[in-house]
Design a protein around this motif. Sequence first.
Motif, PDB file in Angstrom:
ATOM      1  N   LYS A  72       0.823  -1.215   0.000  1.00 47.42           N
ATOM      2  CA  LYS A  72       0.000   0.000   0.000  1.00 47.42           C
ATOM      3  C   LYS A  72       0.854   1.260   0.000  1.00 47.42           C
ATOM      4  O   LYS A  72       0.494   2.259  -0.629  1.00 47.42           O
ATOM      5  CB  LYS A  72      -0.933  -0.006   1.208  1.00 47.42           C
ATOM      6  CG  LYS A  72      -2.047  -1.036   1.115  1.00 47.42           C
ATOM      7  CD  LYS A  72      -2.888  -1.066   2.374  1.00 47.42           C
ATOM      8  CE  LYS A  72      -3.946  -2.167   2.285  1.00 47.42           C
ATOM      9  NZ  LYS A  72      -4.728  -2.277   3.539  1.00 47.42           N
ATOM     10  N   THR A  73       1.966   1.224   0.719  1.00 50.76           N
ATOM     11  CA  THR A  73       2.804   2.418   0.779  1.00 50.76           C
ATOM     12  C   THR A  73       3.433   2.758  -0.562  1.00 50.76           C
ATOM     13  O   THR A  73       3.781   3.917  -0.811  1.00 50.76           O
ATOM     14  CB  THR A  73       3.914   2.220   1.841  1.00 50.76           C
ATOM     15  OG1 THR A  73       4.646   3.425   1.986  1.00 50.76           O
ATOM     16  CG2 THR A  73       4.857   1.099   1.427  1.00 50.76           C
ATOM     17  N   MET A  74       3.565   1.769  -1.444  1.00 48.92           N
ATOM     18  CA  MET A  74       4.170   2.023  -2.750  1.00 48.92           C
ATOM     19  C   MET A  74       3.297   2.895  -3.633  1.00 48.92           C
ATOM     20  O   MET A  74       3.786   3.547  -4.562  1.00 48.92           O
ATOM     21  CB  MET A  74       4.458   0.685  -3.453  1.00 48.92           C
ATOM     22  CG  MET A  74       5.366  -0.258  -2.678  1.00 48.92           C
ATOM     23  SD  MET A  74       6.942   0.481  -2.247  1.00 48.92           S
ATOM     24  CE  MET A  74       7.636   0.772  -3.863  1.00 48.92           C
ATOM     25  N   PHE A  75       1.985   2.920  -3.353  1.00 44.81           N
ATOM     26  CA  PHE A  75       1.083   3.747  -4.159  1.00 44.81           C
ATOM     27  C   PHE A  75       1.351   5.236  -3.961  1.00 44.81           C
ATOM     28  O   PHE A  75       1.001   6.043  -4.818  1.00 44.81           O
ATOM     29  CB  PHE A  75      -0.371   3.426  -3.807  1.00 44.81           C
ATOM     30  CG  PHE A  75      -0.879   2.145  -4.395  1.00 44.81           C
ATOM     31  CD1 PHE A  75      -1.556   2.140  -5.618  1.00 44.81           C
ATOM     32  CD2 PHE A  75      -0.688   0.934  -3.748  1.00 44.81           C
ATOM     33  CE1 PHE A  75      -2.024   0.956  -6.164  1.00 44.81           C
ATOM     34  CE2 PHE A  75      -1.152  -0.250  -4.286  1.00 44.81           C
ATOM     35  CZ  PHE A  75      -1.821  -0.236  -5.501  1.00 44.81           C
ATOM     36  N   ILE A 108     -11.011   2.263  -0.994  1.00 47.32           N
ATOM     37  CA  ILE A 108     -11.229   1.874   0.403  1.00 47.32           C
ATOM     38  C   ILE A 108      -9.975   1.219   0.973  1.00 47.32           C
ATOM     39  O   ILE A 108      -9.574   1.491   2.114  1.00 47.32           O
ATOM     40  CB  ILE A 108     -12.446   0.936   0.512  1.00 47.32           C
ATOM     41  CG1 ILE A 108     -13.739   1.717   0.238  1.00 47.32           C
ATOM     42  CG2 ILE A 108     -12.504   0.271   1.876  1.00 47.32           C
ATOM     43  CD1 ILE A 108     -14.961   0.832   0.079  1.00 47.32           C
ATOM     44  N   ASN A 109      -9.322   0.356   0.201  1.00 48.24           N
ATOM     45  CA  ASN A 109      -8.097  -0.291   0.674  1.00 48.24           C
ATOM     46  C   ASN A 109      -6.965   0.710   0.873  1.00 48.24           C
ATOM     47  O   ASN A 109      -6.250   0.678   1.874  1.00 48.24           O
ATOM     48  CB  ASN A 109      -7.653  -1.369  -0.311  1.00 48.24           C
ATOM     49  CG  ASN A 109      -8.407  -2.671  -0.135  1.00 48.24           C
ATOM     50  OD1 ASN A 109      -9.245  -2.802   0.743  1.00 48.24           O
ATOM     51  ND2 ASN A 109      -8.117  -3.637  -0.982  1.00 48.24           N
ATOM     52  N   LEU A 110      -6.805   1.619  -0.080  1.00 42.81           N
ATOM     53  CA  LEU A 110      -5.706   2.585   0.009  1.00 42.81           C
ATOM     54  C   LEU A 110      -5.904   3.551   1.164  1.00 42.81           C
ATOM     55  O   LEU A 110      -4.938   4.028   1.759  1.00 42.81           O
ATOM     56  CB  LEU A 110      -5.585   3.362  -1.311  1.00 42.81           C
ATOM     57  CG  LEU A 110      -5.151   2.548  -2.534  1.00 42.81           C
ATOM     58  CD1 LEU A 110      -5.045   3.443  -3.758  1.00 42.81           C
ATOM     59  CD2 LEU A 110      -3.821   1.846  -2.290  1.00 42.81           C
ATOM     60  N   ALA A 111      -7.158   3.848   1.517  1.00 48.82           N
ATOM     61  CA  ALA A 111      -7.436   4.804   2.593  1.00 48.82           C
ATOM     62  C   ALA A 111      -7.047   4.273   3.963  1.00 48.82           C
ATOM     63  O   ALA A 111      -6.968   5.043   4.926  1.00 48.82           O
ATOM     64  CB  ALA A 111      -8.916   5.184   2.589  1.00 48.82           C
ATOM     65  N   THR A 112      -6.786   2.972   4.075  1.00 50.93           N
ATOM     66  CA  THR A 112      -6.382   2.406   5.360  1.00 50.93           C
ATOM     67  C   THR A 112      -4.916   2.669   5.673  1.00 50.93           C
ATOM     68  O   THR A 112      -4.480   2.421   6.797  1.00 50.93           O
ATOM     69  CB  THR A 112      -6.620   0.879   5.385  1.00 50.93           C
ATOM     70  OG1 THR A 112      -5.854   0.264   4.331  1.00 50.93           O
ATOM     71  CG2 THR A 112      -8.095   0.556   5.170  1.00 50.93           C
TER      72      THR A 112
END
Length: 469
Positions: free
Chosen positions: A78-81, A111-115
């Motif tokens: 997720k941090t790579m985004f 929704i996944n990225l917002a976590t």
Amino acid sequence: MAEHNVIEKLTKLVPVDHEDLLNITLRLLLNLSFDTEERSKMVKYGMLPKLVALLSNDNHQLIVLSILYHISMDDKCKTMFTYTDCIPIILKMILEAPGDRVDLELMSLSINLATHKRNAQSMCESKGNRPSALHMLMKRAFKFKDPFLLKMVRNISQQDDLDIKMKFVDYISDITTAIMKNNEEDFILECVGILANLTISDLDYELLLTEYDLVPWINNKLKPGACEDDLMLEVIMLCGTVCNDDTCAKLLADSGIIQSLIDLLNAKQEDDEIVCQIIYVFYQMIFHQSTREVIIKQTQAPAYLIDLMHDKNAEIRRVCENTLDIIAEVDQDWTIKIQQEKFRWHNSQWLEMVENRSMDDDMVGSYAPDHDIDPYIQGTEALDRPEYMFADYNDMLMDGNVTPDYIDEPAYQDNGRYINVPPDMLGHGPGMMDNGDYYERPPSHFGYAADNYYYQDPYGRPMSRGGGY
């Protein structure tokens, strides 16, 4: 395909000018992205920014969103985004989406990225005098009553970042109004979840409860069967948040919410998450003098906490122990009961361990063949077997077999040999043999035998030739 490292080879085809070939390649990547290791390889070989760049291509947008959604399932990815243009692109796609609902694939990715904290911070940023992306997301969510969009906003609000949480203060009125007036439970659930996430010490929770008359609404939702478990869980979490304030905790306690939570504890005892959050509410109330006496003197909450003190769930045990520790400090009667329960539990654990060990010993004695196992295992005293205590002089190991009676200081050790040994320790002069070598380690705690001692008794003590000591 994994054995032949297909992902690395496919990086050359993303992107490619041939549309059909690109489409087939992306579909293959989508199939491979169901595997965790293959998803990691996509990030490893630098495919993530290439996929993000293809979001602008309408022909491949849906497939790319699906691949990115699979990649976003891994927390480490997720941090790579944040190092790509993904966040600005998906925000633009959400805000410009036609109709009252956004595509499910796009919302799932968002929704996944917002976590992730960094992604959430990017979603709250504003450029110049333009309204922030969070403001636009909230505006669209309330306009179309979109629960998926509000779930994304709720994930942003749960970040452990005070700056992010403070941005939601301006929307508390809209959120609370939606809770009281909206009939869609999915939308209400996300609104309650946002309020529960706003753990801000300076927030006036009392005003929130009284102005919108939330206390009766909370009590009604905490009745068994009044709503779905997901909404009930969020309501309990909201109680835990507002009970951080002394006045709010007393307000809820006076309304009879403690007994409602105890009844709910009995009804939902198999749901670990609900049980843990209920105990956390008790934990919050115990901190306040105004509600501490209510819980200890007027309810059976401490008794339920004692029953849950040894629950199989580690988090439940931790919250229970913390709450009971506070109760034990302020109430002598419960202190005795808590100590007795802890002693009973530890005693039962000890007895169980001893019983199991006895059973194991019985099994060894009953089933082990005598010719394969030494007699001391079957009950013979080890002290009667000196060979287990002292090794033969000639078979003595020179490394790692040092008795603590002689090794008192590091100065007497050097690579397994004694140096600078006091003369009176071994009785052989200044610590050197006649041939100039250092003394060897003594074979036992009796040291070397003197010249007139050549034998040892069965217990390893030196004997003279005549048999005397």
